[in-house]
Design a protein around this motif. Structure first.
Motif, PDB file in Angstrom:
ATOM      1  N   LYS A   1       0.791  -1.228   0.000  1.00 19.45           N
ATOM      2  CA  LYS A   1       0.000   0.000   0.000  1.00 19.45           C
ATOM      3  C   LYS A   1       0.829   1.285   0.000  1.00 19.45           C
ATOM      4  O   LYS A   1       0.404   2.300  -0.544  1.00 19.45           O
ATOM      5  N   LYS A   2       1.990   1.254   0.628  1.00 16.54           N
ATOM      6  CA  LYS A   2       2.783   2.468   0.818  1.00 16.54           C
ATOM      7  C   LYS A   2       4.209   2.235   0.336  1.00 16.54           C
ATOM      8  O   LYS A   2       5.173   2.267   1.107  1.00 16.54           O
TER       9      LYS A   2
ATOM     10  N   TRP B   1       7.330   4.242   1.437  1.00 11.87           N
ATOM     11  CA  TRP B   1       7.897   4.137   2.781  1.00 11.87           C
ATOM     12  C   TRP B   1       9.254   3.434   2.776  1.00 11.87           C
ATOM     13  O   TRP B   1      10.106   3.726   3.610  1.00 11.87           O
TER      14      TRP B   1
END
Length: 447
Positions: A343-344, A347
């Protein structure tokens, strides 16, 4: 320091060092085989360089593990002659088979290291997989021998003598599966996060970014999946201990009184004289459920076990708490990693994200050491559970303290040499530049 404490300290030191080398030696070949497969599949030179770098690390840890494991074998005979006299004929089979697995691993490592561009590419890859499989087999066989010490089987014990010896039954004792499962998964957790942390350091320094990013992701996939699975294997192992070694479970949980609907104790400082645990968090009924699958089940306390058979409660309890705390911390980091993967994605190259995994580099190995402390200290005063006490197995030879000091120096020196060799290997990894002479990974780096 008396001879018994010196002998136990030397054995603990040897095992504590060897287990780190053994964990990495078992698991790293699978990282190596994965990067090799990705190279064969996508023809990406970064994966080829990564495979070669990791293979040299595998070779270093194989040699180091062989040396430290050989020392342990000698120590069993030198420090615990009474134990080996009685136990050798019974549980010698897993050690013999471990030697076979060791030779297969040595041959496979030789084929892999010198097989580049000489063997069929897929046969070459298979030799790397064999390195990993044989390493896992070695680990399982050694743990089976330790399992026998916790659950001695395969013989009849009559009037202090051993009869009707069955080496197969001894090897496949009641403890071997749960201990081996928990240990192997722990090795993947510790090595996965350890290797990922080292590559995260290089990413933070912006060194060969694409290379270290690929290594970071491969290591963390193995480590994170294993970390999430580890509580399940721990639950299986704890239920087994509750059935076979109630004194160990009571020491792990600082559970002094036999009771139904027993509380699970989190943290706290046990007081063995007062039979209390200060500053603890208690979860009503949770220990009964975790140990026996029933919130109202009876859990045996130390009050129902003769005092001479009590393990050291403070050490066992603290080691167990450290193992669980660090294990759950790695579960949380694993979930964070998968969120970043799915999702990220941005990061992964953030400084705060990399620093978390750098901080986690030693955490898995600390948990492994704590787990082995629980296993070994929690079995005391027995070297063969219920049959032979540790104090009855130690050598009568004086001066073990000086041997302990000598081996401490040897292992510290060995650790320093290994660290230097690995650091040198890391610096020698080639950087693949683009047409403009830049590291294309620079564009991935974010503050």
């Amino acid at each position: 320091m008396d001879d018994l404490l010196a002998a136990r300290s030397q054995m603990a030191l040897s095992l504590g060092f060897h287990i780190i080398f053994a964990c990495i030696g078992m698991v790293m070949p699978f990282f190596m085989a994965t990067s090799h497969y990705l190279y064969l599949r996508f023809n990406d030179e970064q994966y080829r360089n990564l495979t070669k770098a990791w293979s040299k690390g595998v070779a270093i840890f194989f040699v180091t593990g062989a040396v430290s494991g050989t020392i342990l074998s000698f120590e069993l005979g030198l420090l615990w002659p009474q134990f080996m006299e009685h136990a050798g004929p019974i549980f010698g089979m897993p050690f013999s088979l471990e030697g076979t697995a060791f030779f297969i691993e040595a041959i496979a490592i030789g084929f892999f290291l010198y097989g580049w561009d000489r063997f069929n590419k897929w046969f070459h890859w298979v030799t790397g997989v064999v390195v990993g499989i044989s390493g896992i087999a070695s680990g399982i066989l050694v743990v089976a021998a330790n399992g026998w010490m916790n659950s001695p089987e395969g013989f009849d014990y009559v009037n202090g003598e051993y009869h009707n010896i069955d080496p197969i039954a001894a090897m496949f004792n009641d403890a071997w599966f749960t201990q081996a499962l928990h240990m192997i998964v722990a090795a993947f957790v510790a090595t996965g996060f350890g290797v990922a942390g080292i590559h995260a350091i290089m990413l933070l320094k912006r060194k060969n970014i694409r290379f270290h990013l690929k290594a970071f992701k491969i290591a963390l996939v193995f480590g994170a999946v294993s970390a999430i699975a580890q509580p399940l294997t721990g639950d299986v192992a704890a239920k087994d201990v509750a059935q076979r070694q109630p004194a160990k479970l009571a020491a792990m949980e600082a559970h002094f009184e036999t009771e139904d609907h027993a509380d699970l104790i989190i943290g706290g400082i046990p007081d063995e004289e007062k039979r209390t645990v200060d500053y603890a968090i208690r979860i009503p009924g949770a220990l009964s459920y975790l140990a026996h699958g029933d919130f109202d089940a009876r859990v045996t306390g130390l009050n129902d076990i003769p005092a001479e058979y009590h393990p050291p409660v403070l050490i066992t309890h603290f080691a167990f708490q450290i193992m669980v705390l660090f294990g759950m911390a790695l579960v949380a980091l694993s979930i964070l990693f998968f969120i970043a993967r799915w999702k990220k994605k941005s990061w992964i190259m953030k400084k705060w994200f990399l620093r978390l995994f750098i901080a986690a580099t030693p955490v898995g190995f600390i948990a492994v050491e704590a787990g082995w402390t629980v296993t070994e200290v929690g079995r005391q005063p027995w070297i063969i559970y219920g049959i032979m006490k540790t104090k009855d197995a130690v050598t009568p030879m004086p001066g073990i303290f000086y041997s302990f000091i000598l081996f401490t120096i040897v292992y510290i020196s060995l650790a320093a040499v290994v660290t230097f060799l690995l650091y040198r290997q890391m610096k020698m990894v080639p950087v693949l530049y683009d047409a403009n002479g830049d590291d294309p990974g620079d564009s991935l780096y974010l503050n």
